[in-house]
Design a protein around this motif. Structure first.
Motif, mmCIF file in Angstrom:
data_model
loop_
_atom_site.group_PDB
_atom_site.id
_atom_site.type_symbol
_atom_site.label_atom_id
_atom_site.label_comp_id
_atom_site.label_asym_id
_atom_site.label_seq_id
_atom_site.Cartn_x
_atom_site.Cartn_y
_atom_site.Cartn_z
ATOM 1 N N ALA A 1 -4.629 -21.654 5.423
ATOM 2 C CA ALA A 1 -3.450 -21.762 4.562
ATOM 3 C C ALA A 1 -3.842 -22.394 3.232
ATOM 4 C CB ALA A 1 -2.380 -22.599 5.248
ATOM 5 N N SER B 1 5.010 -14.129 10.497
ATOM 6 C CA SER B 1 6.046 -15.014 9.970
ATOM 7 C C SER B 1 7.297 -15.013 10.841
ATOM 8 C CB SER B 1 6.405 -14.572 8.564
ATOM 9 O OG SER B 1 7.196 -15.543 7.963
ATOM 10 N N THR C 1 -5.733 -22.651 11.250
ATOM 11 C CA THR C 1 -4.644 -22.077 10.465
ATOM 12 C C THR C 1 -4.390 -22.906 9.198
ATOM 13 O OG1 THR C 1 -3.070 -23.306 11.800
ATOM 14 C CG2 THR C 1 -3.401 -21.012 12.385
ATOM 15 N N VAL D 1 -3.435 -11.395 7.056
ATOM 16 C CA VAL D 1 -4.285 -12.502 7.497
ATOM 17 C C VAL D 1 -4.504 -12.424 9.009
ATOM 18 C CG1 VAL D 1 -4.459 -15.009 7.709
ATOM 19 C CG2 VAL D 1 -3.594 -14.001 5.603
ATOM 20 N N GLY E 1 1.148 -12.275 5.821
ATOM 21 C CA GLY E 1 0.962 -12.835 7.161
ATOM 22 C C GLY E 1 0.264 -11.850 8.072
ATOM 23 N N PHE F 1 0.318 -16.507 12.490
ATOM 24 C CA PHE F 1 0.365 -15.984 11.118
ATOM 25 C C PHE F 1 1.518 -15.010 10.916
ATOM 26 C CE2 PHE F 1 -4.377 -16.791 11.146
ATOM 27 C CZ PHE F 1 -4.269 -17.944 10.395
ATOM 28 N N LEU G 1 1.339 -19.913 6.450
ATOM 29 C CA LEU G 1 0.093 -19.874 7.206
ATOM 30 C C LEU G 1 -0.297 -21.173 7.898
ATOM 31 C CD1 LEU G 1 -1.984 -17.897 4.559
ATOM 32 C CD2 LEU G 1 -0.896 -16.956 6.596
#
Lengths: 715, 78
Positions: free
Chosen positions: A697, A437, A693, A472, A469, A435, A665
């Motif tokens: 997302a 980035s 994931t 999460v 990101g 997650f 995500l």
């Protein structure tokens, strides 16, 4: 013929081991500033005198107790590969702790050379070592080195060769544990001697001491042998007897004797004229790790990093783009017009890979910024500052370093979790890492932010994605810790290196090393990915068209406008009927509730499984195929003009944002999946990671898009 | 001046203290010993983010200790 020699470099984290390695081999590799950065086994070769020397850089470790993977790796290498010489790199300003590892090598009976590194610094702090006397007491040669200035390297190699050739006249010594313990060690050794296979591998004294220390790996090894019952029985009797005498745990007593031995040797040979104080570092830390200021400063620095990356890369990207276009024009002139080969080279290869290469500047600059944070020593401070927050989600500060590295690339980040000792902590850190980035997702953001958001908002939009990101990741970590991996947070202890001014050369080497990973990816996985996507979107080469375009074009020769229109219609229909078009159409409905139920972006997202940046490469390929005229327009403009079948514009800023959230995500790239498989040693976790994931997302992109529509943020 | 025993978390930054005992499991204690932190060692608390981690100076090295860890380390003020 030259003689061969293997040297292993060992030492505590932050002892300058990697710098010595670089000096010896000239190999370029990463020097981080926080503990545990060298987890990979690194090798290099050099020629010296008439030797061909193979140098192995072992992970930075404090001891040989096999408490963490690093220590196990180092120990197994020394025990199993039996290097000709082990060079233990020692931080001269903290001799006693660094020599602790040396005592364990001495016990293992390996040929040992001690490099008292950073000796200049230690001298400045008033440390003076009687080298000859101390090397007699320890039974191994000592060399003063200053790795950063390349001092003492030849001497180090000479001593290593002399030792390997048996020319060193030093009597081996070993730590004495006192009468009671020695007696028990002897008893255990006697039983051990019966076991030939074990004796071939390890020195008996080392095995005896380690089993008294209750070393899990050694006990496991012993258990596999015929005499295990007898040996372990003796160990247990001895341990009980000794703990009865000392009234404390045996590990503590043994460690105490080792430190006693060291301080005994040092008290005779090391003079300290005044107390050690890290005044400058401490002064900086007063501000940077301040209770109140620490966190805002950290967030400010992070923001600066992104600002710097984005701003500076803008002009560079333009140059790459121009070069790519020139190359495309050159090749399309050289190859037969309208042939599959021309299409492959210009659209498939140059177009696809080119649109990924455009983002090389941005990624290199991000790695440069991360290298500054690491090499200056700030990274460890960040771990300290974040510990309190990380604690709230059931992890600790150490998990934060892999998270930070994840901003560059998730691969090294997941590999860096090896320094986390607790298995549950490690798994949670691995699972939430995707997650964070990574640099590969930047191209996608850069494309869509550039196309749909005004210049002055670009930085904030980008920053919000990174924050999302992280949010999460934090949320998932908390959930995992609560439901999947229950239990208390494991203890957190980590060394804080002094601040150093990073060298320009060092920074560029580190930036280059990480950037090269990206370039290699562009050269291999992405290259084949782009060709595959090109194939899918161009074949069948001659589909059954709804109209006879060629004939119509022939007829319309005089009307230039009509010709252009017909050619464009033909290209679009061809794409629609290609394999990619069919695939995209099949899965596009899944993305409809997220605002981007378009088959082209669907194909791009499928390509993103190969590597996230392929999303951009694919769009580049798809749209240049769709273009009838050769006048190359920038992808951004095409996207802005892209329409739905009903004539409305496909992308609004809201749709673009939902799409970026999804890209941020969803399923980690193939390389990440492979690393998760390797690091967890099972297929369960990579599959789990890929699935959960993607689900998350979808849900979050759905909430963003539908929520945005509800509050009226675009149609 | 004599002080009693107290956990490391309660030491005011800037104070020098002597480590008296580590109340934890064998593995953790061994780990700390490897890093140069053992009974009788003099250490100085440099920063403390209560109720968070602290930074200590021990034998020329600075270590970050998490709150849970620091809680288990009993020290005596000089």
């Amino acid at each position: 013929m030259s003689k061969k020699l293997t040297i292993a470099l060992a030492g505590n984290p932050n002892s300058g081991k990697t710098t010595v390695f670089n000096n010896l081999t000239g190999a370029r590799q990463h020097v981080g500033n926080y503990p545990g950065v060298t987890v990979e086994k690194k090798e290099g070769t050099l020629r010296y005198r008439d030797y061909e020397i193979n140098v192995v850089d072992l992970p930075g470790i404090y001891s040989l107790t096999a408490y963490s993977i690093d220590e196990l790796v180092a120990r197994n290498f020394v025990v199993e590969e039996k290097p000709d010489v082990v060079i233990d790199i020692i931080d001269s300003s903290n001799l006693e702790r660094n020599l602790y590892l040396a005592t364990q090598f001495m016990e293992l009976g390996v040929p040992l050379v001690l490099a008292f590194n950073m000796y200049d610094l230690a001298q400045k702090q008033g440390v003076n070592v009687d080298k000859n006397r101390l090397s007699q007491l320890l039974g191994c040669p000592i060399v003063f080195t200053v790795a950063t200035k390349k001092q003492g390297m030849d001497e180090l190699l000479n001593e290593a060769i002399n030792l390997a050739e048996g020319e060193t006249k030093l009597k081996r010594t070993t730590v004495g544990y006192g009468r009671e313990i020695e007696e028990e060690v002897r008893k255990i050794e006697e039983v051990l001697l019966k076991d030939r296979s074990l004796m071939q591998k390890y020195p008996s004294r080392w095995l005896a001491v380690k089993s008294l220390e209750n070393d899990t790996e050694v006990i496991k090894e012993v258990k596999e042998n015929v005499y295990s019952g007898e040996i372990l029985g003796q160990v247990e009797r001895s341990a009980k007897h000794l703990e009865g005498i000392f009234g404390d745990s045996l590990e503590a007593i043994i460690a105490d004797r080792r430190y006693g031995f060291i301080s005994g040797a040092c008290s005779e040979t090391v003079r300290k004229t005044y107390e050690v104080r890290h005044t400058i570092s401490d002064k900086i830390d007063k501000i940077l790790v301040n209770r109140i200021l620490g966190l805002p400063i950290f967030l400010g620095l992070m923001w600066l990093v992104f600002k710097f990356t984005f701003k500076l890369s803008e002009p560079l990207m333009g140059w790459v783009e121009a070069g790519q276009e020139a190359l495309g024009n050159l090749f399309s002139g050289m190859l037969p017009e309208g042939s599959a080969l021309q299409s492959l080279v210009v659209d498939g290869i140059i177009g696809g890979v080119g649109s990924v290469l455009v983002f090389v500047p941005i990624i290199f600059l991000l790695f440069l910024a991360i290298a500054v944070l690491e090499d200056s020593g700030y990274m460890a401070r960040a771990a300290f500052i974040m510990d309190r927050l990380m604690h709230k989600i059931g992890l600790h500060g150490r998990s934060f370093i892999p998270m930070l590295l994840g901003f560059g690339c998730n691969l090294p980040a997941i590999m860096a979790t090896r320094t986390i000792e607790d298995r549950r902590d490690r798994l949670v850190t691995i699972l939430v890492n995707p997650f964070i980035s990574c640099g590969a997702r930047l191209p996608v953001y850069a494309l869509f932010i550039g196309a749909f958001f005004p210049q002055e908002k670009a930085g904030s939009v980008l920053f919000s994605l990174y924050l999302l990101g992280m949010a999460v990741a934090i949320l998932m970590a908390k959930l995992f810790r609560k439901y999947l991996f229950k239990g208390e947070a494991s203890p957190f202890v980590m060394e804080l290196p002094p601040y150093r001014i990073p060298t320009i050369k060092g920074l560029f080497i580190h930036m280059w090393e990480r950037g090269v990973v990206y370039l290699k990816k562009a050269g291999t996985i992405i290259f084949f990915g782009c060709i595959l996507i090109w194939f899918l979107s161009n074949f069948p080469w001659n589909p059954r068209y709804s109209k006879d375009y060629d004939a119509l074009i022939q007829q319309a020769q005089v009307n230039e406008q009509l010709v252009v229109q017909l050619e464009s219609e033909k290209a679009f229909e061809k794409l629609e009927k290609s394999y990619a078009g069919k695939l995209g159409r099949t899965i596009a409905p899944i993305f409809k509730p997220l605002g981007f139920g378009d088959w082209k972006i669907s194909v791009g997202l499928v390509g993103g499984f190969v590597a996230k940046e392929i999303v951009v490469g694919t769009l580049g390929t798809l749209y240049s195929v769709g273009e009838a005229d050769e006048e190359s327009e920038s992808l951004r403009q095409i996207l802005q003009e892209e329409r739905r079948p009903d004539g409305n514009k496909l992308y609004s800023p809201l749709v673009a944002y939902a799409l970026m959230v999804f890209v941020l995500l969803y399923m980690p790239c193939v390389a990440t999946i492979a690393v998760i498989k390797r690091e967890t040693n099972s297929w369960k976790w990579p599959f789990f990671a890929a699935f959960y994931t993607t689900a998350i997302a979808w849900i979050i992109a759905f909430v963003v898009y539908q929520g945005g529509r509800l509050v009226g943020l675009g149609i | 001046m004599r002080g009693g025993l107290l956990p490391l978390t309660m030491v005011v930054p800037g104070r020098e203290v002597t480590l008296i005992s580590i109340a934890s499991g064998r593995g953790l204690r061994a780990r700390l010993t490897d890093m140069g932190l053992f009974e009788g060692m003099k250490l100085k608390v440099i920063h403390s983010h209560r109720p968070g981690p602290c930074i200590i100076l021990v034998g020329g090295t600075r270590l970050i200790l998490g709150h849970g860890m620091a809680q288990k380390i009993l020290v005596k003020e000089e």
